[in-house]
Motif scaffolding. Structure first.
Motif, PDB file in Angstrom:
ATOM      1  N   ILE A  85       0.801  -1.289  -0.035  1.00 49.52           N
ATOM      2  CA  ILE A  85       0.008  -0.024   0.128  1.00 49.52           C
ATOM      3  C   ILE A  85       0.741   1.299  -0.032  1.00 49.52           C
ATOM      4  CG2 ILE A  85      -1.640   1.187   1.460  1.00 49.52           C
ATOM      5  CD1 ILE A  85      -3.072  -1.592   2.195  1.00 49.52           C
ATOM      6  N   ARG A  86       1.817   1.444   0.763  1.00 46.97           N
ATOM      7  CA  ARG A  86       2.919   2.485   0.880  1.00 46.97           C
ATOM      8  C   ARG A  86       3.523   2.834  -0.718  1.00 46.97           C
ATOM      9  NH1 ARG A  86       5.924   5.548   4.229  1.00 46.97           N
ATOM     10  NH2 ARG A  86       7.999   5.385   3.986  1.00 46.97           N
ATOM     11  N   THR A  87       3.999   1.228  -1.094  1.00 48.56           N
ATOM     12  CA  THR A  87       4.612   1.430  -2.448  1.00 48.56           C
ATOM     13  C   THR A  87       3.562   1.928  -3.411  1.00 48.56           C
ATOM     14  OG1 THR A  87       5.959  -0.307  -1.930  1.00 48.56           O
ATOM     15  CG2 THR A  87       6.037   0.138  -4.005  1.00 48.56           C
ATOM     16  N   MET A  88       2.422   1.626  -3.484  1.00 47.08           N
ATOM     17  CA  MET A  88       1.658   2.097  -4.541  1.00 47.08           C
ATOM     18  C   MET A  88       1.418   3.380  -4.364  1.00 47.08           C
ATOM     19  SD  MET A  88      -1.412  -0.719  -3.891  1.00 47.08           S
ATOM     20  CE  MET A  88      -2.773   0.233  -5.102  1.00 47.08           C
ATOM     21  N   LEU A  89       1.112   4.095  -3.102  1.00 45.58           N
ATOM     22  CA  LEU A  89       1.255   5.599  -2.935  1.00 45.58           C
ATOM     23  C   LEU A  89       2.396   6.332  -3.609  1.00 45.58           C
ATOM     24  CD1 LEU A  89      -0.615   7.799  -1.737  1.00 45.58           C
ATOM     25  CD2 LEU A  89       0.322   7.600   0.405  1.00 45.58           C
ATOM     26  N   GLY A  90       3.531   5.631  -3.029  1.00 49.06           N
ATOM     27  CA  GLY A  90       4.881   6.291  -3.609  1.00 49.06           C
ATOM     28  C   GLY A  90       4.813   6.498  -4.991  1.00 49.06           C
ATOM     29  N   PHE A  91       4.294   5.238  -5.988  1.00 44.91           N
ATOM     30  CA  PHE A  91       4.329   5.516  -7.034  1.00 44.91           C
ATOM     31  C   PHE A  91       2.996   5.731  -8.061  1.00 44.91           C
ATOM     32  CE2 PHE A  91       8.099   2.249  -6.605  1.00 44.91           C
ATOM     33  CZ  PHE A  91       9.096   3.201  -6.875  1.00 44.91           C
ATOM     34  N   GLY A  92       2.334   6.412  -7.286  1.00 47.53           N
ATOM     35  CA  GLY A  92       1.025   7.005  -7.838  1.00 47.53           C
ATOM     36  C   GLY A  92       0.158   6.157  -8.521  1.00 47.53           C
ATOM     37  N   CYS A  93      -0.206   5.026  -7.784  1.00 44.26           N
ATOM     38  CA  CYS A  93      -1.281   4.127  -8.127  1.00 44.26           C
ATOM     39  C   CYS A  93      -2.171   3.887  -6.929  1.00 44.26           C
ATOM     40  CB  CYS A  93      -0.438   2.753  -8.594  1.00 44.26           C
ATOM     41  SG  CYS A  93      -1.735   1.688  -9.336  1.00 44.26           S
ATOM     42  N   ASN A  94      -3.388   4.533  -6.753  1.00 39.87           N
ATOM     43  CA  ASN A  94      -3.920   4.250  -5.486  1.00 39.87           C
ATOM     44  C   ASN A  94      -5.119   3.609  -5.668  1.00 39.87           C
ATOM     45  OD1 ASN A  94      -5.506   6.076  -7.017  1.00 39.87           O
ATOM     46  ND2 ASN A  94      -5.518   7.709  -5.612  1.00 39.87           N
ATOM     47  N   GLN A  95      -5.607   2.359  -6.393  1.00 41.00           N
ATOM     48  CA  GLN A  95      -6.380   1.539  -6.518  1.00 41.00           C
ATOM     49  C   GLN A  95      -6.100   0.276  -6.179  1.00 41.00           C
ATOM     50  OE1 GLN A  95      -9.637   2.901  -7.678  1.00 41.00           O
ATOM     51  NE2 GLN A  95      -8.647   5.111  -7.076  1.00 41.00           N
ATOM     52  N   LEU A  96      -6.678  -0.447  -5.107  1.00 43.41           N
ATOM     53  CA  LEU A  96      -6.323  -1.802  -4.927  1.00 43.41           C
ATOM     54  C   LEU A  96      -7.335  -2.664  -4.685  1.00 43.41           C
ATOM     55  CD1 LEU A  96      -4.229  -3.838  -3.814  1.00 43.41           C
ATOM     56  CD2 LEU A  96      -4.423  -2.688  -1.535  1.00 43.41           C
ATOM     57  N   ALA A  97      -7.414  -3.616  -5.442  1.00 40.48           N
ATOM     58  CA  ALA A  97      -8.403  -4.602  -5.446  1.00 40.48           C
ATOM     59  C   ALA A  97      -7.782  -5.988  -4.865  1.00 40.48           C
ATOM     60  CB  ALA A  97      -8.805  -4.996  -6.979  1.00 40.48           C
ATOM     61  N   ILE A  98      -8.755  -6.431  -3.691  1.00 43.82           N
ATOM     62  CA  ILE A  98      -8.280  -7.540  -3.192  1.00 43.82           C
ATOM     63  C   ILE A  98      -9.369  -8.777  -3.291  1.00 43.82           C
ATOM     64  CG2 ILE A  98      -7.661  -8.541  -0.911  1.00 43.82           C
ATOM     65  CD1 ILE A  98      -6.632  -5.855   0.032  1.00 43.82           C
ATOM     66  N   ILE A  99      -8.741  -9.997  -3.596  1.00 49.37           N
ATOM     67  CA  ILE A  99      -9.871 -10.954  -3.912  1.00 49.37           C
ATOM     68  C   ILE A  99      -9.705 -11.879  -2.450  1.00 49.37           C
ATOM     69  CG2 ILE A  99     -10.330 -13.017  -5.201  1.00 49.37           C
ATOM     70  CD1 ILE A  99     -10.298 -10.329  -6.548  1.00 49.37           C
ATOM     71  N   ARG A 100     -10.905 -12.175  -1.797  1.00 49.02           N
ATOM     72  CA  ARG A 100     -10.879 -12.907  -0.808  1.00 49.02           C
ATOM     73  C   ARG A 100     -10.755 -14.280  -0.842  1.00 49.02           C
ATOM     74  NH1 ARG A 100     -15.268  -9.130   1.211  1.00 49.02           N
ATOM     75  NH2 ARG A 100     -14.374  -7.859   3.029  1.00 49.02           N
ATOM     76  N   PRO A 101     -10.264 -15.090  -0.004  1.00 47.94           N
ATOM     77  CA  PRO A 101      -9.954 -14.840   1.544  1.00 47.94           C
ATOM     78  C   PRO A 101      -8.749 -14.275   1.401  1.00 47.94           C
ATOM     79  CG  PRO A 101      -9.508 -17.110   1.064  1.00 47.94           C
ATOM     80  CD  PRO A 101     -10.296 -16.782  -0.359  1.00 47.94           C
ATOM     81  N   ALA A 102      -8.636 -13.082   2.256  1.00 50.58           N
ATOM     82  CA  ALA A 102      -7.431 -12.289   2.638  1.00 50.58           C
ATOM     83  C   ALA A 102      -7.384 -11.638   3.614  1.00 50.58           C
ATOM     84  CB  ALA A 102      -7.561 -11.270   1.201  1.00 50.58           C
ATOM     85  N   VAL A 103      -6.076 -11.107   4.058  1.00 47.68           N
ATOM     86  CA  VAL A 103      -5.735 -10.144   5.234  1.00 47.68           C
ATOM     87  C   VAL A 103      -6.877  -9.114   5.116  1.00 47.68           C
ATOM     88  CG1 VAL A 103      -3.484 -10.971   5.346  1.00 47.68           C
ATOM     89  CG2 VAL A 103      -3.797  -8.936   3.832  1.00 47.68           C
ATOM     90  N   ASP A 104      -7.063  -8.592   6.344  1.00 43.33           N
ATOM     91  CA  ASP A 104      -7.846  -7.447   6.536  1.00 43.33           C
ATOM     92  C   ASP A 104      -6.762  -6.205   6.753  1.00 43.33           C
ATOM     93  OD1 ASP A 104      -9.377  -5.554   7.689  1.00 43.33           O
ATOM     94  OD2 ASP A 104      -9.565  -6.380   9.585  1.00 43.33           O
ATOM     95  N   VAL A 105      -7.029  -5.248   5.583  1.00 43.72           N
ATOM     96  CA  VAL A 105      -6.268  -4.083   5.684  1.00 43.72           C
ATOM     97  C   VAL A 105      -6.456  -3.146   6.671  1.00 43.72           C
ATOM     98  CG1 VAL A 105      -6.094  -3.982   3.076  1.00 43.72           C
ATOM     99  CG2 VAL A 105      -7.875  -2.755   3.899  1.00 43.72           C
ATOM    100  N   PHE A 106      -7.529  -3.127   7.494  1.00 40.63           N
ATOM    101  CA  PHE A 106      -7.786  -2.481   8.694  1.00 40.63           C
ATOM    102  C   PHE A 106      -7.238  -3.094   9.785  1.00 40.63           C
ATOM    103  CE2 PHE A 106     -11.282  -0.875   5.946  1.00 40.63           C
ATOM    104  CZ  PHE A 106     -10.894   0.457   5.965  1.00 40.63           C
ATOM    105  N   HIS A 107      -6.610  -4.224   9.944  1.00 44.63           N
ATOM    106  CA  HIS A 107      -5.908  -4.520  10.816  1.00 44.63           C
ATOM    107  C   HIS A 107      -4.788  -3.647  11.468  1.00 44.63           C
ATOM    108  CE1 HIS A 107      -3.513  -7.202  13.592  1.00 44.63           C
ATOM    109  NE2 HIS A 107      -4.473  -8.010  13.632  1.00 44.63           N
ATOM    110  N   PRO A 108      -4.703  -3.259  12.897  1.00 46.94           N
ATOM    111  CA  PRO A 108      -3.757  -2.437  13.149  1.00 46.94           C
ATOM    112  C   PRO A 108      -2.153  -2.598  12.877  1.00 46.94           C
ATOM    113  CG  PRO A 108      -5.059  -2.885  15.080  1.00 46.94           C
ATOM    114  CD  PRO A 108      -5.463  -3.723  13.911  1.00 46.94           C
ATOM    115  N   LYS A 109      -1.835  -3.819  12.558  1.00 47.69           N
ATOM    116  CA  LYS A 109      -0.470  -4.076  12.111  1.00 47.69           C
ATOM    117  C   LYS A 109      -0.258  -3.858  10.559  1.00 47.69           C
ATOM    118  CE  LYS A 109       0.813  -8.046  14.970  1.00 47.69           C
ATOM    119  NZ  LYS A 109       0.727  -9.413  14.896  1.00 47.69           N
ATOM    120  N   ALA A 110      -1.275  -4.007   9.726  1.00 45.39           N
ATOM    121  CA  ALA A 110      -1.353  -3.882   8.324  1.00 45.39           C
ATOM    122  C   ALA A 110      -1.347  -1.933   8.284  1.00 45.39           C
ATOM    123  CB  ALA A 110      -2.251  -4.052   7.579  1.00 45.39           C
ATOM    124  N   VAL A 111      -2.169  -1.338   9.178  1.00 43.94           N
ATOM    125  CA  VAL A 111      -2.196   0.001   8.903  1.00 43.94           C
ATOM    126  C   VAL A 111      -0.769   0.751   9.328  1.00 43.94           C
ATOM    127  CG1 VAL A 111      -3.002   2.174  10.423  1.00 43.94           C
ATOM    128  CG2 VAL A 111      -4.663   0.127   9.875  1.00 43.94           C
TER     129      VAL A 111
END
Lengths: 240, 240
Positions: A111-137
């Motif tokens: 997510i950090r790399t995407m922002l740095g390279f100007g690509c801000n749209q992320l699609a995630i196919i489940r089952p998957a990690v939770d981007v809102f998990h405090p560790k991911a944040v």
């Protein structure tokens, strides 16, 4: 308030001054309440947090209890609780698509790399990690709050919603060299998960590309490294 | 045997079938003893471990105790104890140099990426993480055993030993674009640590290069992502 984050909760929290400022700057409407640590007075970001809370009429409290209760890492001086939110991806911009990603650190770094390279749209196919998990944040260092994320139950569901995107599948073999591949827009950069890669049945719906490396030496590149290389190549092409 | 790994010990251990095979293949002379888990019989790598132990006359034992004592992650089916070793870098090959790296995961990923992009000489300036820590060995997926690693007490000490290397400092600002920089060999690719970057006093001894990204959006790229991009560019130039 529970001690531990759980996926089924409708809220999460940031830990640390920097991600808290990112949250308050980019998603103030989602913030419930902010806590700062009594030892934080020398941290230069705290004034910014106070200012942003005043400006957005968000409740700010100074206390040590919540830091202990959440077992926050040392030198965590700010925590902000926020409502989880859902977003929809753009039909015209490039996407990154991750198939069933399972590693919290990789998703934060991505997510950090995407922002740095100007690509801000992320699609995630489940089952998957939770981007809102405090560790991911935390791993994203707050970059999450500037990236649109949408989850899909299957690759089919994604494809039905975004039929005009040109699919580029990053594979380990039999792909076009990613260096010379001309990407058409809007493009979707598809990456398999850490263990299994991309199911072969999908490949004919798009173009297989690969990042060359010494395949007799290692099985695969680390997922967030591979995404970094791909998005860097895209960035160079767009800006040159 | 102690329960926990400690930096001051003169031995370490692998955890997992894949890194254990890598160790037995590339550094058999360092191996003390190998343990396999009783539940491992269905794992296809176990036969290979048995074969390599026989070939190199290394003691192999089947037991569950050591897995419990070391609190190994689930599905760890092999552990190998090995003597730590010291190595000297080549005077003619390219190096990667890390200034005081502090993150175990980044160093493991970096070692793996180096191997994948055909650059197997790693200089590390202390204080720094221990590459022999079981977590680093694991993060490298055993790639460590094919990479030469040499520690130095200071950048000065490194420089005195390798005066002919052309230094390329990866910086966040005021550098030449890494895409167009022509690297002379032997080259040293220098990366600052996760927090502080590279001290300015060193820059005049080499060439500052930078990987372009949206600096108003993020402070820096993740270290192992930046190294991946740099080594990928080097690999493309060498192989094209």
């Amino acid at each position: 308030m529970p001690k531990k984050y759980k996926k089924k909760l409708d809220y999460s929290f940031t830990q640390g001054v920097y991600p808290t400022i990112e949250l308050l700057t980019h998603k103030p409407e989602a913030v419930q309440q902010v806590f700062i640590h009594p030892n934080s007075t020398k941290n230069s970001g705290i004034d910014k947090i106070k200012h942003l809370c005043r400006k957005n009429r968000i409740r700010l409290e100074q206390t040590v209890q919540i830091f202990n209760r959440l077992k926050s890492p040392q030198n965590t001086y700010a925590i902000a609780f926020f409502d989880k939110y859902t977003e929809s991806l753009s039909a015209t911009e490039d996407h990154v698509l991750l198939m069933q990603p399972s590693d919290m650190g990789n998703i934060g770094t991505t997510i950090r790399t995407m922002l740095g390279f100007g690509c801000n749209q992320l699609a995630i196919i489940r089952p998957a990690v939770d981007v809102f998990h405090p560790k991911a944040v935390r791993a994203s260092m707050g970059a999450l709050f500037q990236i649109q994320v949408q989850y899909f139950e299957s690759f089919r569901e994604y494809r039905e919603q975004f039929q005009d995107h040109h699919l580029y599948f990053y594979t380990l073999e039999d792909g076009n060299d990613s260096e010379s591949a001309k990407m058409q827009t809007p493009a979707t950069y598809v990456f398999g998960n850490e263990g299994e890669g991309i199911p072969h049945m999908y490949l004919e719906e798009g173009t297989a590309v690969q990042i060359p490396f010494e395949t007799q030496k290692i099985d695969s590149l680390n997922l967030s490294v591979a995404i970094g290389i791909a998005l860097h190549q895209r960035y160079i092409q767009k800006t040159s």
